[in-house]
Design an enzyme around this catalytic site. Structure first.
Site, PDB file in Angstrom:
ATOM      1  N   LYS A  13       0.365 -11.854  -3.060  1.00  0.00           N
ATOM      2  CA  LYS A  13      -0.465 -11.962  -1.855  1.00  0.00           C
ATOM      3  C   LYS A  13      -1.582 -10.924  -1.840  1.00  0.00           C
ATOM      4  O   LYS A  13      -2.723 -11.237  -1.548  1.00  0.00           O
ATOM      5  CB  LYS A  13       0.364 -11.732  -0.579  1.00  0.00           C
ATOM      6  N   ARG A  88       5.686 -10.505   9.968  1.00  0.00           N
ATOM      7  CA  ARG A  88       6.894 -10.516   9.141  1.00  0.00           C
ATOM      8  C   ARG A  88       8.118 -10.929   9.945  1.00  0.00           C
ATOM      9  O   ARG A  88       9.203 -11.010   9.384  1.00  0.00           O
ATOM     10  CB  ARG A  88       7.137  -9.126   8.588  1.00  0.00           C
ATOM     11  N   ARG A 125       5.520  -3.618 -11.332  1.00  0.00           N
ATOM     12  CA  ARG A 125       4.220  -3.433 -10.676  1.00  0.00           C
ATOM     13  C   ARG A 125       3.824  -1.957 -10.691  1.00  0.00           C
ATOM     14  O   ARG A 125       4.643  -1.078 -10.470  1.00  0.00           O
ATOM     15  CB  ARG A 125       4.314  -3.927  -9.233  1.00  0.00           C
ATOM     16  N   ARG A 158       5.019   2.427  -6.695  1.00  0.00           N
ATOM     17  CA  ARG A 158       5.368   2.635  -5.293  1.00  0.00           C
ATOM     18  C   ARG A 158       6.844   2.977  -5.185  1.00  0.00           C
ATOM     19  O   ARG A 158       7.661   2.401  -5.906  1.00  0.00           O
ATOM     20  CB  ARG A 158       5.103   1.345  -4.496  1.00  0.00           C
ATOM     21  N   ARG A 169      14.477  -5.345   0.068  1.00  0.00           N
ATOM     22  CA  ARG A 169      13.269  -5.953   0.657  1.00  0.00           C
ATOM     23  C   ARG A 169      13.360  -7.478   0.607  1.00  0.00           C
ATOM     24  O   ARG A 169      12.917  -8.163   1.526  1.00  0.00           O
ATOM     25  CB  ARG A 169      12.020  -5.473  -0.092  1.00  0.00           C
TER      26      ARG A 169
HETATM   27  P1  AMP Z   1       4.108  -4.253   1.883  1.00  0.00           P
HETATM   28  O1  AMP Z   1       3.070  -3.402   1.255  1.00  0.00           O
HETATM   29  O2  AMP Z   1       3.514  -5.389   2.676  1.00  0.00           O
HETATM   30  O3  AMP Z   1       5.149  -4.724   0.906  1.00  0.00           O
HETATM   31  O4  AMP Z   1       4.865  -3.339   2.956  1.00  0.00           O
HETATM   32  C1  AMP Z   1       5.566  -2.181   2.567  1.00  0.00           C
HETATM   33  C2  AMP Z   1       6.566  -1.788   3.646  1.00  0.00           C
HETATM   34  O5  AMP Z   1       5.872  -1.478   4.855  1.00  0.00           O
HETATM   35  C3  AMP Z   1       7.564  -2.856   4.030  1.00  0.00           C
HETATM   36  O6  AMP Z   1       8.687  -2.904   3.159  1.00  0.00           O
HETATM   37  C4  AMP Z   1       7.939  -2.426   5.448  1.00  0.00           C
HETATM   38  O7  AMP Z   1       8.813  -1.317   5.430  1.00  0.00           O
HETATM   39  C5  AMP Z   1       6.604  -1.944   5.989  1.00  0.00           C
HETATM   40  N1  AMP Z   1       5.829  -3.044   6.615  1.00  0.00           N
HETATM   41  C6  AMP Z   1       4.649  -3.563   6.181  1.00  0.00           C
HETATM   42  N2  AMP Z   1       4.231  -4.547   6.975  1.00  0.00           N
HETATM   43  C7  AMP Z   1       5.164  -4.677   7.949  1.00  0.00           C
HETATM   44  C8  AMP Z   1       5.311  -5.553   9.062  1.00  0.00           C
HETATM   45  N3  AMP Z   1       4.412  -6.504   9.338  1.00  0.00           N
HETATM   46  N4  AMP Z   1       6.421  -5.402   9.830  1.00  0.00           N
HETATM   47  C9  AMP Z   1       7.348  -4.460   9.582  1.00  0.00           C
HETATM   48  N5  AMP Z   1       7.275  -3.610   8.533  1.00  0.00           N
HETATM   49  C10 AMP Z   1       6.192  -3.717   7.725  1.00  0.00           C
END
Ligand code: AMP
Length: 215
Positions: A13, A88, A125, A158, A169
């Site tokens: 994404k 989410r 990644r 990361r 996750r």
């Molecule tokens: P991502 O980079 O989108 O994979 O997000 C990394 C982490 O940030 C996730 O595993 C969550 O802990 C937190 N996070 C990001 N976006 C959200 C969201 N919309 N709602 C809740 N937690 C989020």
């Protein structure tokens, strides 16, 4: 253009959102990126979010919705945006509707992928700490000494891309986020694309969807 990119972590994404945000000159709004930035800067938000993110759990909806409300009110969002990693949960999707009122989301692009592929994608990644470009150790590696191929920045893993966190996750995704597929399907604005293919193939599929919506 108000678009959501929906899908499990590791479906590509972010990579596609970066491309299409440049193409349409609209911002890519990644809640994950905003949170990582807050953690880096050591803000109150960052302090609250860090341990939750490190465990691969979700930051509470009210915090996320406040953050999105602030971000969408900024000037650069007036011609549209790509939401990447938000919403989410169903409650976040409902909150988004309250924020947008009549400015409904035009398309939700759902990145459908074989779950088994996701673990290896995520654990291999590597992300540029400067420009955010996502490399992959197998298909798109950084230059020697972990140098970014795009900008020369330092490429890192990361914390939440370690295998144990990745597995959590994915469970969190199945439980909280996957129900959004049904939610948007019922609303009639869900477009499913096959995200198993190469970056260019996935990009072409998204192109087709967005072109049809615009025409
Ligand atoms: P991502 O980079 O989108 O994979 O997000 C990394 C982490 O940030 C996730 O595993 C969550 O802990 C937190 N996070 C990001 N976006 C959200 C969201 N919309 N709602 C809740 N937690 C989020």
């Amino acid at each position: 253009m108000r678009i959501i990119f929906l899908g499990a972590p590791g479906t590509g994404k972010g990579t596609q959102a970066l491309y299409f945000s440049k193409m349409y000159s609209i911002p890519q709004i990644s809640t994950g990126e905003i949170l990582r930035d807050a953690v880096k800067k050591g803000t109150e938000l960052g302090k609250k979010a860090k341990s939750i993110m490190d465990a691969g759990d979700l930051v509470p909806d009210d915090i996320i919705l406040q953050l999105i409300r602030d971000r969408l009110s900024q000037q650069d969002c007036k011609n549209g945006y790509i939401l990447d990693g938000f919403p989410r949960t169903i409650s976040q999707a409902e909150g988004l509707e309250r924020i947008l009122k009549d400015n409904a989301i035009e398309a939700v692009i759902y990145f459908d992928i074989d779950q088994n592929a996701v673990v290896s994608r995520l654990t291999s990644r590597r992300v540029c700490s400067k420009c955010g470009y996502n490399h992959n150790l197998i298909t798109d590696p950084p230059e020697a000494d972990n140098i970014c191929r795009r900008c020369g920045g330092k490429v890192i893993q990361r914390d939440d891309d370690k295998e144990e966190t990745v597995r959590n996750r994915l469970q969190v995704y199945e439980k909280n986020t996957a129900p959004l597929v049904d939610y948007y399907e019922k609303k009639g604005n869900l477009y499913k694309i096959d995200a198993n293919g190469a970056i260019d193939d996935v990009r072409a599929e998204i192109h087709n969807v967005l072109k049809n919506i615009r025409d």
